[in-house]
Design a protein around this motif. Structure first.
Motif, short mmCIF file in Angstrom:
data_model
loop_
_atom_site.label_atom_id
_atom_site.label_comp_id
_atom_site.label_asym_id
_atom_site.label_seq_id
_atom_site.Cartn_x
_atom_site.Cartn_y
_atom_site.Cartn_z
N ALA A 25 2.71 35.51 18.90
CA ALA A 25 4.13 36.26 19.69
C ALA A 25 5.30 34.95 20.09
CB ALA A 25 3.89 36.95 20.63
N GLU A 26 4.62 33.72 20.56
CA GLU A 26 6.16 32.67 20.47
C GLU A 26 5.93 32.10 19.34
OE1 GLU A 26 8.38 30.67 22.33
OE2 GLU A 26 7.71 32.95 23.34
N ALA A 27 4.87 32.08 18.76
CA ALA A 27 5.84 31.27 16.86
C ALA A 27 6.20 31.98 16.69
CB ALA A 27 3.74 31.28 15.88
N THR A 28 5.90 33.58 16.10
CA THR A 28 7.01 34.70 15.80
C THR A 28 8.52 34.46 16.55
OG1 THR A 28 5.79 35.73 15.15
CG2 THR A 28 7.64 36.39 15.13
N MET A 29 8.78 34.21 17.33
CA MET A 29 9.28 34.79 17.99
C MET A 29 10.52 32.87 18.29
SD MET A 29 10.69 36.84 19.39
CE MET A 29 11.80 36.57 19.84
N LYS A 30 9.79 32.14 17.72
CA LYS A 30 10.90 30.32 17.96
C LYS A 30 11.23 31.09 15.99
CE LYS A 30 8.37 27.35 19.89
NZ LYS A 30 6.86 26.21 20.41
N GLU A 31 10.62 30.88 15.48
CA GLU A 31 11.43 31.52 13.93
C GLU A 31 12.43 32.13 13.88
OE1 GLU A 31 8.98 32.10 10.44
OE2 GLU A 31 7.54 31.71 11.41
N VAL A 32 11.92 34.01 14.64
CA VAL A 32 14.13 34.85 14.94
C VAL A 32 14.32 33.77 15.57
CG1 VAL A 32 13.74 36.56 16.00
CG2 VAL A 32 11.88 37.00 15.19
N ARG A 33 14.36 33.42 17.08
CA ARG A 33 14.82 32.95 17.52
C ARG A 33 15.97 32.09 16.76
NH1 ARG A 33 11.20 31.82 21.92
NH2 ARG A 33 10.23 33.06 22.49
N GLU A 34 15.33 31.21 16.08
CA GLU A 34 15.97 29.94 15.18
C GLU A 34 16.95 30.77 14.70
OE1 GLU A 34 17.28 27.22 13.04
OE2 GLU A 34 16.48 26.57 14.97
N ALA A 35 16.25 32.52 13.45
CA ALA A 35 17.42 32.89 12.73
C ALA A 35 18.49 33.27 13.21
CB ALA A 35 16.51 33.73 12.13
N VAL A 36 18.35 34.01 14.52
CA VAL A 36 20.01 34.30 15.30
C VAL A 36 20.85 33.39 15.67
CG1 VAL A 36 20.03 36.19 16.71
CG2 VAL A 36 18.02 36.05 16.06
N GLN A 37 19.52 31.92 15.81
CA GLN A 37 20.74 31.37 16.21
C GLN A 37 20.92 31.17 17.68
OE1 GLN A 37 21.99 27.93 14.31
NE2 GLN A 37 20.61 28.48 13.05
N LEU A 38 19.95 31.41 18.93
CA LEU A 38 20.14 31.74 20.11
C LEU A 38 20.06 30.49 20.66
CD1 LEU A 38 17.98 34.94 20.52
CD2 LEU A 38 19.87 34.86 20.80
N PRO A 39 20.56 29.48 21.60
CA PRO A 39 20.24 28.52 21.78
C PRO A 39 18.96 28.19 22.39
CG PRO A 39 20.83 29.61 23.77
CD PRO A 39 20.94 30.54 22.30
N GLU A 40 18.12 27.18 22.49
CA GLU A 40 16.98 27.16 22.54
C GLU A 40 16.20 26.21 24.13
OE1 GLU A 40 15.06 23.59 20.29
OE2 GLU A 40 15.55 24.06 18.82
N ARG A 80 20.58 40.42 7.43
CA ARG A 80 21.61 39.99 8.24
C ARG A 80 21.60 38.43 8.67
NH1 ARG A 80 23.54 43.04 13.16
NH2 ARG A 80 23.96 44.46 11.95
N TYR A 81 20.35 38.04 8.97
CA TYR A 81 20.02 36.42 9.36
C TYR A 81 19.33 35.30 8.63
CZ TYR A 81 21.36 38.97 14.24
OH TYR A 81 21.60 39.46 14.81
N ASN A 82 19.74 36.65 6.80
CA ASN A 82 18.61 35.12 5.71
C ASN A 82 17.95 34.46 6.01
OD1 ASN A 82 19.28 34.07 2.99
ND2 ASN A 82 21.38 32.23 4.27
N THR A 83 16.60 35.33 6.81
CA THR A 83 15.36 34.42 7.23
C THR A 83 14.21 35.39 6.56
OG1 THR A 83 14.22 34.20 8.71
CG2 THR A 83 15.38 35.66 9.15
N LYS A 84 13.11 34.86 6.00
CA LYS A 84 12.18 35.47 5.87
C LYS A 84 10.70 35.75 7.37
CE LYS A 84 12.04 33.98 0.62
NZ LYS A 84 11.72 33.84 -0.19
N ALA A 85 11.71 35.44 8.35
CA ALA A 85 10.96 35.21 9.38
C ALA A 85 10.33 36.40 10.02
CB ALA A 85 11.74 35.17 10.82
N LEU A 86 10.62 37.74 9.13
CA LEU A 86 9.43 39.00 9.96
C LEU A 86 9.14 39.66 8.13
CD1 LEU A 86 11.80 40.91 12.25
CD2 LEU A 86 9.68 38.78 12.92
#
Length: 329
Positions: A314-329, A168-174
């Motif tokens: 966890a925070e390193a993973t979440m940075k990738e996830v937030r970026e993929a979902v386009q959540l604001p920093e 859905r988010y065109n990523t390989k974050a997970l």
């Protein structure tokens, strides 16, 4: 020696660990440390799905930590922590829930079993349990998840959630986790029918006294067709004999197998022998547990340090996830 990858697993804080926990999971946790980076979590948030009274939750968390450390978890190399102390897991749980079909959650066999056991407490958290479990696993970029056969559908479902999110988010974050079956996939309780567990009161606690252990062993169901002392038995259908094969010597296993079939050995003596051997096997564990229990500050310190290390991953993973979902920093 280079590690093969990262392992994640979680254990519920329902109090002191029992024999089923040890054979089905904990001994595997200890062995995996030799070959993998290990991240082990005491899943107190998961416990809330079936526990209404949380008065003993903190103490139960401490008790299971004692069991894990006494069994051989090495905190200097393994991350051991409490789930609720890494808030990123609830954030990821929420995000993953957006790509998870409700119908698949309610079709999982473990959900149906929980509903059967707790028909008056079917809550939203219970339905979403596999999503939170997925968040637990993928938050730490885990390659391997050691599970019993009953949890296999959850791991496959976790893989589906990961694929849905990444697509859905065109990523390989997970990362899609791989399942590693435990050596003993299912341990029966003292009733000889259901899986060993506290909810059914058919368990044997590792930290019990030798006397308490023997008392529980003497309640174990043997061959149901053997009604009298002089009746020959069938060890192949006897749960006590299956435990002998784990905790007794090869010579004793052979003797029990032979003498049970000819009625030379009665069920009472068979259980007494198993209780003796079980207590002997648990002596080192119980001594080490008592040593850790004498230093509670050290135990909590280990858990807090583990949470700190887990939050970094966890925070390193979440940075990738937030970026993929386009959540604001």
């Amino acid at each position: 020696m280079a590690k093969k990858g990262r392992v994640f697993s979680g254990i519920r804080p329902t109090g002191r660990a029992h024999l089923g926990n040890y054979l089905g999971a904990i001994q595997n946790y200890v062995a995996l440390q030799n070959d993998y980076e290990c991240v082990y979590c005491i899943v107190d948030l998961h416990a809330l799905t079936t526990v209404e009274d949380t008065e003993n939750l903190r103490q139960n968390t401490y008790e299971i930590a004692l069991d894990l450390l006494a069994a051989g978890i090495r905190p200097e190399e393994t991350i051991l922590f409490v789930q609720s102390q890494v808030p990123q897991v609830t954030e990821l749980h929420t995000i993953l829930s957006m790509v998870t079909p409700l119908g698949k959650l309610t079709d999982l066999p473990t959900f149906k079993e929980k509903v059967r056991q707790n028909p008056d407490n079917v809550n939203y958290g219970l339905v979403g349990y596999p999503v939170l479990m997925t968040a637990d696993i993928v938050l730490y970029k885990s390659d391997i998840v050691p599970v019993g056969v009953d949890q296999a559908p959850h791991i496959e479902f976790a893989r589906e959630i990961v694929r849905s999110f990444n697509y859905r988010y065109n990523t390989k974050a997970l990362i899609e986790p791989q399942m590693k079956n435990t050596v003993i996939p299912k341990v029966l309780g003292i009733d000889g029918k259901e899986k060993m567990g506290k909810s059914l009161n058919n368990h044997i606690e590792l930290a019990s006294t030798p006397e308490e252990t023997q008392q529980r062993v003497m309640q174990m169901v043997t061959d149901p067709a053997r009604l009298r002392r002089n009746d020959p038995g069938n060890p192949d259908v006897c749960n006590v004999f299956s435990m002998h094969k784990i905790f007794s010597s090869a010579e004793e296993v052979e003797m029990v197998n032979r003498d049970c079939r000819t009625a030379a050995l009665g069920c009472v003596d068979c259980k007494k022998l198993f209780a003796k051997n079980l207590n002997k096997n648990l002596e080192p564990f119980r001594a080490k547990r008592a040593e850790f229990a004498s230093k509670p500050e050290q135990v909590w310190g280990i858990l807090h340090d583990g949470a700190r290390r887990a939050r970094e991953l966890a925070e390193a993973t979440m940075k990738e996830v937030r970026e993929a979902v386009q959540l604001p920093e």
